[in-house]
Design an enzyme around this catalytic site. Structure first.
Site, mmCIF file in Angstrom:
data_model
loop_
_atom_site.group_PDB
_atom_site.id
_atom_site.type_symbol
_atom_site.label_atom_id
_atom_site.label_comp_id
_atom_site.label_asym_id
_atom_site.label_seq_id
_atom_site.Cartn_x
_atom_site.Cartn_y
_atom_site.Cartn_z
ATOM 1 N N SER A 51 -27.718 113.670 86.959
ATOM 2 C CA SER A 51 -26.252 113.224 87.153
ATOM 3 C C SER A 51 -24.710 113.455 87.691
ATOM 4 C CB SER A 51 -25.890 113.953 85.529
ATOM 5 O OG SER A 51 -26.304 115.419 85.282
ATOM 6 N N LYS A 102 -21.650 116.146 76.939
ATOM 7 C CA LYS A 102 -21.355 116.020 77.705
ATOM 8 C C LYS A 102 -19.645 115.753 77.406
ATOM 9 C CE LYS A 102 -24.105 115.043 80.943
ATOM 10 N NZ LYS A 102 -24.705 114.111 82.391
#
Length: 829
Positions: A718, A761
């Site tokens: 990511s 996140k």
């Protein structure tokens, strides 16, 4: 011997009669017993005998009388109002020996001297005394007749019979010596105390003045005792000759039990009691309503158990097994509480947020209410520590009205702990599932399988996660077989709820059997509500305070949550609040000691937080960051369910085009860095990055990329868009604002691919002060579905389909001069 004018202290006898020439043991305690003992010791030093008046008690008593002792009271041996219970006759006694038998308690051995008749009572030195009248007991000439000779012959016959019956030889020897050495009346008193006579008969003997009458009564009672001994001997001899060996053993065993019972030494382990307990066990098995197969096994084991000796090891194994069968709830269940509105309110009161979890539980309850029955689903709550997975299971059990049982699976490494041990092993026992059912006593409890991701897999003890496959399969657990139980048990009524922090360590077959429900970390607003509604009231009760004695405003709670804890759950927040409450307890205690409790201030200010907790542990990471080309903020996700921000720093130097990576990076993230550099090199002309300020080509520069916090391992795809943005920022001179963060995987063609952990996140970025987040376009649904509305309002989301969208949204020269998309960009669309 005392004269007629002597007064004697009264020692009453309960259920005992002292006759002349007989030695009797008397237990006494209390103040008068101590005084009498001291008097005896004083007289002994002067070589004087101590005489007392032993008088039997008759009728009902108003005082507490100790068993096998005199009526004992601290104020005297007998109450004044109870003196009417004293017999009209008694016996003067001489204290032979005194020994201590406890605190304030003594045992006295007294010898009867002479019988007397009570003349009068009086009280002296708080003790009851008696004036007595003695009798002349000299033997007359006409009383040395044939009657006395026959009496002595009867005594000799009685002693011979006692000898034949193996009576104590020392007693027989002493009585034999006394036949010729003492007079018949004295011998009569001795024998009346030896043979079986009642209390009333002994009273009659004490009150009989005539020597002839005493001898006649003793002869009568001895003749009766002699007949009893002869008949007992005849019956014993007759029966003994007809008994077989087993009958003899049974007879002797019964005699032994009778003797133990008389002595008070029974231990409750007799064969008759064992038979009664086995009958009770059989009745208990019948009441359990076992299924046909289990009932057949139970009856077979019960018949086998009755044939075993209680001392054998197999007896204990078989009995424990049958007790387990009888204790298991084969047919017992609790009725589900199907009040949907009440269940909703219960879930709302216990937990804030978690709407998707509550929705699933309400669906389950609603279907049960409509259908009347439903195969219990296997639910797995997945989320970081401290978000309420275990407490949510308790709330579900409470809303259903079911029994709750928690099984901790963390560190379980033996398959037998799940499925039990075979009964052939020493110390075998059932598995955790069957043990839980036995404890709950119903067959439809709620089992919480806590920390299912912490199971040890594939050790040399077996695979406990594989043993759970049958338990957690709704199609198979209706016939679960435990190794110890060895008969099927229906688990389809049990509602299983598992908890886990991560799905990575759960085997795929086990994961396939569970319905996953994710519980994500809390936002600051959710933590604020939880702290106010649950945590602070709980800590007030735990520390002995009441509502209002500690008051914290919203900004104080938020400061504690933002600067002193950094977690997805609320455990650290609760511990920190407990520290604040303890500090206020210290203040309140100090003021109470000074009688200044009215000066106590329950409010906790922001300044007081720093005094109590010290300097802030955490600051917003972006606060100290200045916009610098080559530095980009990314988003990370940890395996425990926590999110965080991740900085990527890039720099360049003259060299041969090498790539240097540092920061404890895994293989996947290293591949993402190589991929990002390859994409930037292939599009350097379009990006106008063909030369650097020194005039050299990008291919001739060495690039060093570093991830701070080098002690923490980092891996995953990511960070792809973050790495591209860092390299482009480094060579273009444009920077990415510190309040902008990004996440996403890139392909070699520049496509931005979706990643996981979006809510974690985003929430962590919100905590860190991020105000703009660039995400893959295909993660848009995750934001709309999982991210709280309050966070959406504070953060600007940009969804990128390719890397060009990311660069356009991220790079700026200053606040007004944004990245200008190169003209060549048109050809890449």
């Amino acid at each position: 011997m005392p004269t007629l004018t002597d007064s004697l202290i009264v020692v009453p006898l309960e259920n005992k009669v002292l006759l002349p020439s007989v030695v009797l043991k008397i237990n006494m305690r209390g103040r008068d017993a101590v005084a009498l003992t001291r008097k005896h010791l004083r007289f002994s030093e002067q070589r004087k005998p101590t005489y007392i008046a032993c008088i039997p008690l008759t009728g009902e008593s108003t005082a507490v009388v100790e068993e096998d002792a005199v009526a004992l009271k601290d104020e005297g041996f007998i109450k004044a109002e109870d003196k009417d219970r004293l017999f009209a006759y008694g016996c003067t006694a001489r204290i032979v020996r005194v020994q201590r038998s406890g605190l304030g308690a003594f045992t006295m051995f007294v010898e009867g001297i002479s019988r007397f008749m009570v003349d009068d009572y009086f009280t002296h030195e708080n003790a009851l005394h008696v004036k007595v009248k003695y009798f002349d007991e000299e033997l007359e000439e006409n009383e040395t007749s044939d009657e006395m000779i026959r009496f002595k012959a009867l005594v000799r016959e009685f002693l011979a019979k006692m000898k034949d019956l193996n009576m104590p030889e020392n007693l027989i020897g002493q009585l034999t010596k006394l036949i010729d050495s003492v007079s018949p009346p004295v011998l009569a008193d001795l024998l009346v105390s030896v043979i079986e006579t009642s209390f009333d008969e002994k009273l009659t003997m004490l009150a009989t003045i005539s020597l002839k009458e005493r001898v006649e009564k003793a002869s009568e009672w001895m003749t009766r005792q002699l007949h009893v001994l002869k008949i007992s001997e005849q019956v014993h001899s007759s029966v003994e000759g007809k008994l077989t060996k087993k009958q003899r053993e049974f007879y002797l065993r019964q005699q032994l039990e009778a003797i133990k019972k008389e002595l008070g030494e029974t231990e409750g382990g007799s064969g008759a009691k064992e038979e009664d307990e086995l009958d009770q066990l059989g009745a208990k098995i019948e009441e359990a309503e076992l299924p046909e197969e289990a009932s057949t096994v139970a009856q077979r084991e019960l018949k086998r158990l009755k044939k075993l000796q209680p001392a054998s090891s197999e007896y204990a194994v078989a009995r424990n097994y049958l007790e387990l069968l009888a204790d298991l709830p084969w047919s017992k269940k609790t009725d589900d509480v199907l009040d949907i509105a009440q269940a909703k309110q219960k879930l709302e009161d216990d937990h804030f947020g978690l709407d998707h979890v509550k929705k699933r539980i309400i669906e389950y309850l609603s279907v049960i209410k409509i259908k009347g029955d439903l195969k219990a689903p296997i639910i797995c709550f997945v989320g970081p520590p401290g978000v309420g997975k275990t407490s949510l299971g308790k709330s579900i059990a409470s809303s259903l009205g079911r029994e709750f049982h928690r099984i901790s699976l963390g560190g379980v490494r033996d398959e037998a702990e799940m499925r039990g041990h075979r009964r052939t092993y020493v110390g075998a026992m059932p598995g955790l599932i069957i043990q839980g059912l036995r404890k709950c006593k119903v067959n439809n409890p709620l089992f919480l399988l806590d920390e299912i991701d912490k199971l040890v897999q594939s050790s040399h003890y077996g695979d406990p996660s594989a043993a759970l496959l049958e338990v957690l399969d709704p199609e198979q657990n209706n016939s679960f077989s435990d190794h110890y139980l060895n008969v099927p048990f229906d688990l389809s009524n049990v509602l299983f709820i598992a908890t886990a922090n991560s799905l990575d360590t759960i085997p795929e077959p086990l994961l396939d059997r569970m319905e996953l429900i994710s519980l994500n970390g809390y936002t600051f607003e959710e933590k604020l509500y939880i702290a106010k509604a649950h945590l602070l009231p709980k800590q007030l009760v735990a520390h002995g305070l009441v509502k209002g004695q500690v008051c914290m405003k919203d900004e104080v709670f938020l400061k504690v949550a933002e600067n002193y804890t950094r977690e997805s759950g609320v455990r650290s927040l609760e511990r920190t609040i407990a520290s604040v409450v303890r500090a206020k307890c210290v203040q309140l205690a100090d003021l109470r000691e000074q009688d200044k409790e009215e000066e106590y201030d329950p409010n906790v200010s922001l300044e007081a937080i720093e005094e109590i907790l010290g300097m802030a542990y955490y600051e917003k990471e972006i606060a100290e960051r200045d916009p610098v080309p080559g530095v980009v903020t990314g988003l990370a996700y940890s395996g425990s369910g926590n999110g965080g921000i991740l900085f990527v720093e890039a720099t360049k130097m003259p060299g041969d085009g090498n790539l240097e990576l540092t920061g404890s990076l895994g293989n996947v993230i290293q591949e993402s860095a190589k991929l990002a550099l390859s994409w930037v090199k292939s599009h350097a002309f379009a990006l106008q990055l063909t030369t650097s300020p020194t005039g050299k080509m990008i291919e001739h520069d060495d690039i060093h990329i570093h991830f701070p916090a080098g002690s923490i391992s980092k891996d995953g795809p990511s960070a792809g868009v973050t790495l591209v943005s860092a390299i482009v920022s480094l060579y273009s001179g444009y920077h990415v604002p510190p309040t902008t963060a990004m996440t996403g995987e890139i392909s070699l063609r520049g496509q931005v691919l979706p990643v996981g952990g979006i809510k974690e996140k985003v929430v962590s970025a919100h905590r860190a002060g991020i105000r703009k987040i660039i995400l893959p376009y295909r993660n848009r649904k995750d934001v709309e579905q999982d991210v709280p509305e309050k966070v959406k309002e504070d953060i600007q989301f940009v969804y990128a389909k390719n890397i060009w969208d990311v660069l356009e949204a991220a790079l700026v020269m200053n606040e007004t001069d944004k990245w200008i998309t190169p003209r060549v960009y048109e050809s890449h669309l």
